[in-house]
Write a protein that holds these residues in place. Structure first.
Motif, PDB file in Angstrom:
ATOM      1  N   ARG A 101       0.843  -1.213   0.000  1.00  0.00           N
ATOM      2  CA  ARG A 101       0.000   0.000   0.000  1.00  0.00           C
ATOM      3  C   ARG A 101       0.867   1.248   0.000  1.00  0.00           C
ATOM      4  NH1 ARG A 101      -5.586  -1.009   0.283  1.00  0.00           N
ATOM      5  NH2 ARG A 101      -5.718   1.107  -0.507  1.00  0.00           N
ATOM      6  N   ASN A 102       1.973   1.189   0.735  1.00  0.00           N
ATOM      7  CA  ASN A 102       2.885   2.329   0.752  1.00  0.00           C
ATOM      8  C   ASN A 102       3.560   2.520  -0.600  1.00  0.00           C
ATOM      9  OD1 ASN A 102       3.493   3.930   3.332  1.00  0.00           O
ATOM     10  ND2 ASN A 102       3.192   1.854   4.101  1.00  0.00           N
ATOM     11  N   PHE A 103       3.839   1.409  -1.242  1.00  0.00           N
ATOM     12  CA  PHE A 103       4.521   1.492  -2.541  1.00  0.00           C
ATOM     13  C   PHE A 103       3.606   2.172  -3.563  1.00  0.00           C
ATOM     14  CE2 PHE A 103       6.249   0.151  -6.570  1.00  0.00           C
ATOM     15  CZ  PHE A 103       7.614   0.193  -6.349  1.00  0.00           C
ATOM     16  N   PHE A 104       2.350   1.787  -3.572  1.00  0.00           N
ATOM     17  CA  PHE A 104       1.428   2.339  -4.585  1.00  0.00           C
ATOM     18  C   PHE A 104       0.756   3.626  -4.120  1.00  0.00           C
ATOM     19  CE2 PHE A 104       2.196  -1.749  -6.368  1.00  0.00           C
ATOM     20  CZ  PHE A 104       2.146  -1.512  -7.725  1.00  0.00           C
ATOM     21  N   MET A 105       0.415   3.698  -2.852  1.00  0.00           N
ATOM     22  CA  MET A 105      -0.119   4.918  -2.249  1.00  0.00           C
ATOM     23  C   MET A 105      -1.159   5.600  -3.138  1.00  0.00           C
ATOM     24  SD  MET A 105       0.925   6.104   0.692  1.00  0.00           S
ATOM     25  CE  MET A 105       2.475   6.750   1.261  1.00  0.00           C
ATOM     26  N   GLY A 106      -2.246   4.920  -3.391  1.00  0.00           N
ATOM     27  CA  GLY A 106      -3.331   5.545  -4.163  1.00  0.00           C
ATOM     28  C   GLY A 106      -3.160   5.437  -5.668  1.00  0.00           C
ATOM     29  N   ARG A 107      -2.056   4.837  -6.130  1.00  0.00           N
ATOM     30  CA  ARG A 107      -1.859   4.728  -7.573  1.00  0.00           C
ATOM     31  C   ARG A 107      -2.014   3.281  -8.035  1.00  0.00           C
ATOM     32  NH1 ARG A 107       3.450   8.550  -7.754  1.00  0.00           N
ATOM     33  NH2 ARG A 107       3.850   7.330  -5.881  1.00  0.00           N
ATOM     34  N   GLU A 108      -2.753   2.487  -7.229  1.00  0.00           N
ATOM     35  CA  GLU A 108      -2.935   1.084  -7.563  1.00  0.00           C
ATOM     36  C   GLU A 108      -3.659   0.950  -8.899  1.00  0.00           C
ATOM     37  OE1 GLU A 108      -3.727   2.409  -4.664  1.00  0.00           O
ATOM     38  OE2 GLU A 108      -2.781   1.238  -3.072  1.00  0.00           O
ATOM     39  N   PRO A 109      -3.155   0.091  -9.770  1.00  0.00           N
ATOM     40  CA  PRO A 109      -3.859  -0.120 -11.034  1.00  0.00           C
ATOM     41  C   PRO A 109      -5.148  -0.901 -10.781  1.00  0.00           C
ATOM     42  CG  PRO A 109      -1.993  -1.614 -10.845  1.00  0.00           C
ATOM     43  CD  PRO A 109      -1.955  -0.731  -9.630  1.00  0.00           C
ATOM     44  N   THR A 110      -6.173  -0.609 -11.571  1.00  0.00           N
ATOM     45  CA  THR A 110      -7.435  -1.327 -11.391  1.00  0.00           C
ATOM     46  C   THR A 110      -7.673  -2.238 -12.590  1.00  0.00           C
ATOM     47  OG1 THR A 110      -8.565   0.568 -12.353  1.00  0.00           O
ATOM     48  CG2 THR A 110      -8.565   0.402  -9.963  1.00  0.00           C
ATOM     49  N   ARG A 111      -8.535  -3.242 -12.354  1.00  0.00           N
ATOM     50  CA  ARG A 111      -8.965  -4.112 -13.447  1.00  0.00           C
ATOM     51  C   ARG A 111     -10.473  -4.028 -13.563  1.00  0.00           C
ATOM     52  NH1 ARG A 111      -6.251  -9.805 -12.474  1.00  0.00           N
ATOM     53  NH2 ARG A 111      -8.032 -10.449 -13.707  1.00  0.00           N
ATOM     54  N   GLY A 112     -11.005  -4.575 -14.651  1.00  0.00           N
ATOM     55  CA  GLY A 112     -12.454  -4.535 -14.856  1.00  0.00           C
ATOM     56  C   GLY A 112     -12.860  -3.155 -15.339  1.00  0.00           C
ATOM     57  N   PHE A 113     -14.180  -2.904 -15.356  1.00  0.00           N
ATOM     58  CA  PHE A 113     -14.644  -1.595 -15.814  1.00  0.00           C
ATOM     59  C   PHE A 113     -15.911  -1.227 -15.073  1.00  0.00           C
ATOM     60  CE2 PHE A 113     -16.180  -4.977 -18.483  1.00  0.00           C
ATOM     61  CZ  PHE A 113     -17.543  -4.746 -18.540  1.00  0.00           C
ATOM     62  N   GLY A 114     -16.269   0.079 -15.132  1.00  0.00           N
ATOM     63  CA  GLY A 114     -17.493   0.576 -14.498  1.00  0.00           C
ATOM     64  C   GLY A 114     -17.587   0.135 -13.056  1.00  0.00           C
ATOM     65  N   PRO A 115     -18.779  -0.342 -12.653  1.00  0.00           N
ATOM     66  CA  PRO A 115     -18.978  -0.728 -11.252  1.00  0.00           C
ATOM     67  C   PRO A 115     -18.181  -1.981 -10.883  1.00  0.00           C
ATOM     68  CG  PRO A 115     -20.931  -1.211 -12.566  1.00  0.00           C
ATOM     69  CD  PRO A 115     -19.995  -0.463 -13.456  1.00  0.00           C
ATOM     70  N   PHE A 116     -17.609  -2.651 -11.875  1.00  0.00           N
ATOM     71  CA  PHE A 116     -16.866  -3.891 -11.598  1.00  0.00           C
ATOM     72  C   PHE A 116     -15.360  -3.634 -11.483  1.00  0.00           C
ATOM     73  CE2 PHE A 116     -20.639  -4.953 -14.095  1.00  0.00           C
ATOM     74  CZ  PHE A 116     -21.335  -5.645 -13.099  1.00  0.00           C
ATOM     75  N   ARG A 117     -15.030  -2.355 -11.434  1.00  0.00           N
ATOM     76  CA  ARG A 117     -13.624  -1.982 -11.328  1.00  0.00           C
ATOM     77  C   ARG A 117     -13.092  -2.359  -9.943  1.00  0.00           C
ATOM     78  NH1 ARG A 117     -10.197   0.782 -14.118  1.00  0.00           N
ATOM     79  NH2 ARG A 117     -11.523   0.887 -15.962  1.00  0.00           N
ATOM     80  N   PHE A 118     -11.958  -3.007  -9.888  1.00  0.00           N
ATOM     81  CA  PHE A 118     -11.381  -3.328  -8.579  1.00  0.00           C
ATOM     82  C   PHE A 118      -9.861  -3.257  -8.637  1.00  0.00           C
ATOM     83  CE2 PHE A 118     -11.678  -7.154 -11.055  1.00  0.00           C
ATOM     84  CZ  PHE A 118     -10.513  -7.853 -10.773  1.00  0.00           C
TER      85      PHE A 118
END
Ligand SMILES: Nc1ncnc2c1ncn2[C@@H]1O[C@H](COP(=O)(O)OP(=O)(O)OP(=O)(O)O)[C@@H](O)[C@H]1O
Ligand SMILES: [Mg+2]
Length: 261
Positions: A101-118
């Motif tokens: 979490r410290n490494f990414f600090m809010g810049r985590e890549p997401t997968r999926g799209f729209g409401p299924f984004r995680f």
């Protein structure tokens, strides 16, 4: 160093805080694959200078160029977008949060799209583990809290994070000041490695030995002014120590104590 187009250059930088003159004419530059050490005693203006470079403070007057272009940053975000990343000694990490979490600090890549984004946590963990392994730190569990790492390892995580997210210039404010010998050498080795990737590094320190171990050039600040900039071949470690305010006092003290300080 390509003198025509340094990554960062400031000329005659002046910064006032009301009636306080923190910087009264500072000039320095850093190029690709170069470690510039910024040396100076307490109150010399080192932190003010790097806060100006990193978009925290607006300069009162002077020129600030990034890759040859005059620039004004409205916020630290602007500086980061321009590839200038700053690692502060204390604020680098949130101790209770995991290394990932410290490494990414809010810049985590997401997968999926729209409401299924995680957030793709597995990917984040893998990247963190890989990046840390590259610099010789074996994170057994990327979920472990950053606070459980050593001081040197934490500094390395903060630097690795900046490099991973595309910094061109890395500003390090006293990264070794709280570290012991082994931890310091870990961080210095990593700074050397980062430099060989083509980044420019501005390394702020009180410690002339730490500076001399990795620096290509040394800019000495004194009471808000540049005393001079020297390449390694131009200046010996003792002269550099003497140039910093207090150098003379230290020598006298060392003489009085009959040893070295
Ligand atoms: N926000 C501010 N408001 C007023 N004066 C300030 C401010 N920030 C810095 N100064 C003053 O500017 C001068 C330079 O301070 P600065 O923190 O840049 O020094 P430094 O070289 O980083 O010192 P140190 O080695 O102790 O970290 C000091 O006289 C300081 O009191
Ligand atoms: Mg400071």
């Amino acid at each position: 160093m390509p003198d025509e187009n340094p990554l960062i250059e400031v000329r005659d930088l002046v910064k006032h805080f009301g009636s306080v003159i923190a910087l009264s004419g500072v000039s320095m530059k850093v190029g690709r694959s170069e470690v510039l050490c910024l040396l100076g005693d307490n109150g010399a203006g080192k932190s003010t200078l790097i806060k100006t470079l990193s978009g925290v403070h607006r300069l009162t007057s002077g020129a600030f160029l990034v890759e040859g272009q005059p620039i004004t940053f409205a916020s630290p975000r602007d500086a980061l977008d321009a590839g200038i990343a700053t690692v502060y000694q204390d604020l680098a990490m949130i101790p209770l949060m995991s290394v990932t979490r410290n490494f990414f600090m809010g810049r985590e890549p997401t997968r999926g799209f729209g409401p299924f984004r995680f957030v793709d946590f597995d990917h984040c963990d893998a990247v963190t583990r890989d990046e840390m392994r590259k610099i010789g730190i074996d994170i057994r569990d990327p979920h472990q809290a950053v606070g459980t790492l050593s001081g040197g390892e934490r500094q390395c995580v903060a630097i690795a994070r900046a490099v991973y997210f595309g910094a061109k210039v890395l500003i390090l404010d006293e990264p070794t000041s709280a570290l012991g010998v082994a931890q310091t050498s870990m961080v210095l080795k990593y700074i050397h490695q980062v430099r060989s990737k083509g980044l420019g590094v501005i390394f702020i320190t009180h410690n002339v030995r730490h500076a001399y171990a990795v620096g290509d050039r040394f800019t000495v600040l004194n009471r808000g002014k540049t005393l001079g900039t020297f390449t390694k071949s131009e200046i010996q470690i003792d002269s550099l120590q003497n140039l910093m305010a207090g150098g003379k006092e230290l020598q006298t003290l060392s003489h009085e104590l009959g040893g070295t300080v």
